[in-house]
Design an enzyme around this catalytic site. Structure first.
Site, PDB file in Angstrom:
ATOM      1  N   TYR A  90      -1.187  -1.513  10.140  1.00 59.58           N
ATOM      2  CA  TYR A  90      -1.245  -1.504   8.676  1.00 59.58           C
ATOM      3  C   TYR A  90       0.052  -0.949   8.084  1.00 59.58           C
ATOM      4  CZ  TYR A  90      -3.488  -1.108   4.087  1.00 59.58           C
ATOM      5  OH  TYR A  90      -3.821  -1.246   2.759  1.00 59.58           O
ATOM      6  N   SER A 115       0.849  -1.182   0.000  1.00 59.21           N
ATOM      7  CA  SER A 115       0.000   0.000   0.000  1.00 59.21           C
ATOM      8  C   SER A 115       0.885   1.232   0.000  1.00 59.21           C
ATOM      9  CB  SER A 115      -0.899   0.003   1.247  1.00 59.21           C
ATOM     10  OG  SER A 115      -1.426   1.281   1.513  1.00 59.21           O
TER      11      SER A 115
END
Length: 265
Positions: free
Chosen positions: A160, A147
């Site tokens: 994350y 990401s």
């Protein structure tokens, strides 16, 4: 882009693939002739129509495996199931992810360990299991989904950010260990894709702030993607398909941004 049926005879395992980006990538692989194994936590009877629809539309085999990737034994069972149902895995997409929103001081250790297990360890174990078969088949493609937040930090998402950064290191390590052979490994780095999670967030913004859908999207993406729109799932799937074909032979270990110019800021 790959030609129609260019992946006929290939088998793909896509974790986290009963919806959103994972399903888009699975469908794209099936459209090129690859047999697929979908993965999720849903009851198999609920997913059965989805697999049948893919088989009917693309003329491939489409199986489903329910597996809790927090458990190493479940990861191993998933890969074994894939081999038993569609054959040796030639294309592995490590897409499954969990995330929790909290500041570091309040972040539960249970959630931290869960993120490490699902987002990183499961990808490592699955790769470890499929590599010998890929080498035997003289063809293998491994994709780890990272990401923009694996490149840039943000607040209240320590699990994350950490795991998406770690997956890039895993990608580079795998690429070096497979260099010169028939297997390649890449990390795809999408920006904000319109997944069910973010769709729900937009609905919340519309309700709380009295915004229209386009206004909510602009507000949500402000400071992120200069394109001003969400990344299309097909855009990510098309990059994947390119790397599954001949063009991917001489690429290995790349971290490929698909983020509407976010990282150009």
């Amino acid at each position: 882009m790959t030609d129609v049926r260019s992946l006929a005879g290939r088998n793909a395992l896509i974790t986290g693939s009963v919806g959103g980006l994972g399903l888009a990538m699975a469908r794209k692989l099936a459209s090129a002739g690859a047999n697929i194994v979908l993965h999720g936590l849903d009851d198999p009877e609920m997913i059965k129509p989805l697999g049948q629809a893919i088989e009917d539309e693309f003329g491939v085999r489409a199986a489903y495996c329910r597996a809790d990737l927090r458990e190493p034994s479940a990861v191993r069972a998933m890969v074994q199931y894939s081999g038993e149902t569609i054959g040796p895995v030639h294309i592995l997409i490590n897409n499954a992810v969990v995330r929790h929103f909290a500041c570091i001081e309040d972040f539960p250790i249970e959630r931290w360990n869960e993120a490490l297990a699902v987002n990183v360890t499961a990808a490592f174990l699955a790769t470890q299991m499929v590599l010998p078969g890929m080498r035997d088949a003289q063809y293998g493609r491994i994709f780890n989904m990272t990401s923009v937040y694996g490149y840039r930090g943000t607040v209240n998402r320590v699990d994350y950010v950490t795991t998406k950064t770690a997956i890039q290191g895993l990608t580079r390590a795998i690429a070096l260990e497979t260099a010169g052979g028939p297997v390649t490994c890449h990390a795809l780095m999408p920006g904000s894709v319109l997944t069910p999670l973010w769709s729900d967030r937009l609905d919340q913004m519309m309700t709380e702030e009295g915004l229209t859908r386009p206004e909510a999207e602009v507000r949500f993406l402000d400071g992120k993607q200069p394109s001003g729109r969400f990344v299309d799932t097909d855009s990510v799937a098309d990059v994947l398909m390119l790397l599954c074909g001949p063009a991917g032979t001489d690429m290995n270990g790349a971290i490929l941004p698909i983020e509407g110019g976010w990282l150009a800021r």
